[in-house]
Scaffold this active site. Structure first.
Site, short mmCIF file in Angstrom:
data_model
loop_
_atom_site.label_atom_id
_atom_site.label_comp_id
_atom_site.label_asym_id
_atom_site.label_seq_id
_atom_site.Cartn_x
_atom_site.Cartn_y
_atom_site.Cartn_z
N CYS A 50 -9.73 24.60 -45.15
CA CYS A 50 -8.89 23.45 -44.85
C CYS A 50 -7.83 23.23 -45.92
CB CYS A 50 -9.75 22.19 -44.71
SG CYS A 50 -10.74 21.78 -46.17
N HIS A 97 -7.81 34.15 -60.65
CA HIS A 97 -7.64 33.17 -59.56
C HIS A 97 -8.84 33.18 -58.63
CE1 HIS A 97 -5.58 30.54 -56.79
NE2 HIS A 97 -5.83 31.39 -55.80
N SER A 107 -10.07 23.75 -56.49
CA SER A 107 -10.26 22.95 -55.29
C SER A 107 -9.67 21.55 -55.44
CB SER A 107 -11.76 22.82 -54.96
OG SER A 107 -12.32 24.07 -54.65
N GLU A 112 -16.22 21.46 -56.37
CA GLU A 112 -16.95 21.32 -55.11
C GLU A 112 -17.63 22.63 -54.74
OE1 GLU A 112 -16.26 22.56 -51.93
OE2 GLU A 112 -14.28 23.46 -52.14
N GLN A 118 -17.66 29.61 -48.48
CA GLN A 118 -16.52 30.08 -47.69
C GLN A 118 -16.02 31.43 -48.19
OE1 GLN A 118 -14.34 26.48 -48.44
NE2 GLN A 118 -14.69 25.69 -46.38
N THR A 191 -19.45 21.02 -43.22
CA THR A 191 -18.79 19.81 -43.72
C THR A 191 -19.29 18.58 -42.99
OG1 THR A 191 -16.81 21.07 -44.31
CG2 THR A 191 -16.57 18.69 -44.06
N ILE A 192 -19.41 18.66 -41.67
CA ILE A 192 -19.91 17.52 -40.90
C ILE A 192 -21.38 17.26 -41.22
CG2 ILE A 192 -20.52 16.81 -38.56
CD1 ILE A 192 -17.62 16.28 -39.24
#
Length: 424
Positions: A50, A97, A107, A112, A118, A191-192
């Protein structure tokens, strides 16, 4: 061959542009396979979340611009349109990086933990597409080890914070008491699920989970004390929600303006708070124009997130020090690879000498020599073979005054030095 990282994120590009260049999870394998098939691209990995879209590639000399061109072409963006928003890192900077991204130092929410998962998902997609070879495979394994060490050795993960947590915190700030609220969650991914856990901890009055796959929604709702609906039933239930938090992988908005206007009328204009943490967005941008609806996107969460930075800044400095050391170690391994891996060459020559001398010792036994004679021959001959070239080269070095080679040899054959390096 050069290693490069190319991308844009929440710091360099607005949300609407990040939406446009996000990669669909369902086509991720096809995309990375297409990227690695480009002329001059030897390896490739695509990380799309995201907050960022990034390409990691090993490219042949002269092909450094190929990934940028491909990114424009893949998303049907006019060539050069993305240039002002893109960043690029080469070789050691690209490795640094990647380490910073995986440890959460790059982030929106400092430290996080979801980003590591991911990165691992992107790695698995690249492996399935066979787009990785030794250099990037090793870099990613090193990345996971660095992220684990940072989590273990620093407090970067103390007081867990995530985008999901921040969304719930924002809802708490805008809604007097979550114990009086009905919350609608759209999606059923990680995430949800994190948001659902935070809401359950806050004793939210009512929790609804809407998802395209009803079984997934039911599973999450069961774990968090809510109830599930199919995404197709969303228009009939939207009016029940005081708070909506959305995060799916949909390419098109799920909550439209007309749907929201109908819900607000049914609520008799009782305010509705919405947080869209998906990229591309799940809630249409023009929903923000609906009276009595308060819509926040992922970029709006930064105000709340900044409150959490101070507690993690010291840990972040410790993490940066760990990363610097590990970048040096990976680059040293990469340089050794470019030299043709002398360790493998040395072992190959030693094994050839061993096989030759062993065959000659076996022949002595067949001619009637005693086992003691054969073993003595094997030991002496093998020792002479293994040491002949190093001894001759060291003598030549001494005669020409090459002290660097002599010192290197002393360290190379020092058992104490080998044990020290192993412990490190």
């Amino acid at each position: 061959m050069a290693l490069l990282a190319l991308g844009l994120n929440h710091l360099t590009a607005p949300l609407d542009l990040r939406e446009r260049v996000a990669f669909d999870a369902a086509r991720a394998r096809e995309a990375v396979a297409e990227l690695v098939a480009q002329a001059g691209v030897e390896e490739a990995l695509i990380l799309s979340t995201c907050n960022r879209t990034e390409l990691y590639c090993s490219v042949a000399e002269g092909a450094e611009s190929v990934p940028t061109t491909w990114l424009h072409h893949y998303h049907s963006v006019a060539n050069g349109r993305l240039d002002e928003f893109l960043y690029r890192y080469d070789d050691a900077e690209a490795v640094r990086h990647m380490f910073r991204v995986a440890t959460g130092l790059d982030s929106m929410v400092l430290g996080e933990p979801q980003i590591l998962g991911q990165v691992k998902d992107a790695y698995q997609v690249a492996r399935d597409a066979r787009s990785l070879r030794a250099p990037m495979e090793r870099m990613l394994q090193h990345t996971f080890a660095v992220a684990k060490r940072v989590r273990t050795d620093t407090r970067i993960g103390a007081n867990p914070v995530s985008v999901a947590y921040t969304a719930v915190r924002l809802a708490e700030q805008r809604f007097a008491d979550l114990r009086d609220a009905c919350v609608l969650l759209i999606g059923a991914g990680e995430t949800i699920e994190l948001a659902a856990r935070h809401l359950a901890d806050a004793n939210v009055r009512r929790l609804i989970v809407a998802n395209r796959t009803l079984d997934n929604a039911q599973s999450l709702a069961h774990r968090c004390g809510g109830y599930a609906i199919a995404l197709s039933d969303l228009p009939q239930h939207l009016a029940e929600a005081d708070i909506v938090i959305a995060s799916t992988a949909s390419r098109e908005p799920i909550v439209t303006r007309s749907m929201t206007e109908a819900a607000i009328r049914a609520r008799r204009h009782k305010p509705m708070f919405m947080v869209d943490i998906a990229v591309p967005r799940d809630i249409a941008a023009d929903v923000a124009k609906v009276e009595d609806v308060y819509l926040y996107t992922i970029d709006d969460l930064k105000v709340v997130i900044d409150e959490n930075l101070r507690s993690r800044e010291a840990a972040a400095r410790e993490a940066e020090a760990i990363i610097e050391l590990q970048v040096d170690r990976y680059m040293a391994w990469l340089r050794a690879l470019d030299l043709g891996n002398p360790v493998q060459d040395l072992r190959r020559r030693a094994e050839a000498d061993r096989d030759d001398v062993l065959a000659r010792a076996s022949a002595l036994l067949q001619r009637g020599k005693s086992p003691e004679e054969a073993l003595t021959f094997l030991a002496n001959t093998l020792t002479n073979k293994l040491l002949h070239a190093p001894s001759a080269n060291l003598r030549a070095a001494a005669m020409r005054g090459d002290s660097e080679l002599i010192q290197a040899a002393a360290k190379l054959f020092d058992p104490a030095a080998a044990n020290t390096d192993k412990d490190a």
